[in-house]
Enzyme design. Structure first.
Site, short mmCIF file in Angstrom:
data_model
loop_
_atom_site.label_atom_id
_atom_site.label_comp_id
_atom_site.label_asym_id
_atom_site.label_seq_id
_atom_site.Cartn_x
_atom_site.Cartn_y
_atom_site.Cartn_z
N CYS A 129 -37.58 10.35 6.98
CA CYS A 129 -36.70 10.36 8.05
C CYS A 129 -35.85 11.59 8.23
O CYS A 129 -34.92 11.75 7.25
CB CYS A 129 -36.16 9.05 7.91
SG CYS A 129 -34.73 8.81 9.09
N CYS B 132 -32.13 10.29 8.48
CA CYS B 132 -31.60 9.91 7.04
C CYS B 132 -31.28 11.10 6.11
O CYS B 132 -30.28 10.77 5.36
CB CYS B 132 -32.82 8.98 6.55
SG CYS B 132 -33.58 7.80 7.32
#
Length: 102
Positions: A31, A34
């Protein structure tokens, strides 16, 4: 304070029974947002000794992600006295993370 890796095995002790408020970062290695948020969460962990900071890898801990209805990551959840009190989804600046902590 170091960031704690949270698993379903240590969740109750590290989060629900924590004397301090807990900031949990739900993330995954694939991600992009993230990866942007991760250093911010690490900084908060270093600076705020009054808060416990944990990270939950949603690929390794799907039960925890499911339990809290995590549909999008990164997701930040704040627990106080064992209860979920605030949450936010998406990468955000440090000021916004600190604001989430109250």
């Amino acid at each position: 304070m170091a960031v704690v890796t949270i698993t379903k095995e240590n969740f109750e002790q590290e989060v629900l029974q924590s004397a301090k408020p807990v900031l949990l970062d739900f993330w995954a290695s694939w991600c992009g947002p993230c990866r942007m948020l991760s250093p911010v969460v690490d900084e908060v962990a270093e600076e705020r000794t009054d808060v416990k900071v944990g990270k939950v890898n949603v690929d390794e801990q799907p039960e925890l992600a499911g339990e809290f209805g995590i549909m999008s990551i990164p997701a930040l959840l704040v627990f106080e006295q064992g209860k979920l009190v605030r949450q936010a989804v998406g990468a955000r600046p440090k000021a916004s993370v600190l604001e989430l902590l109250g």
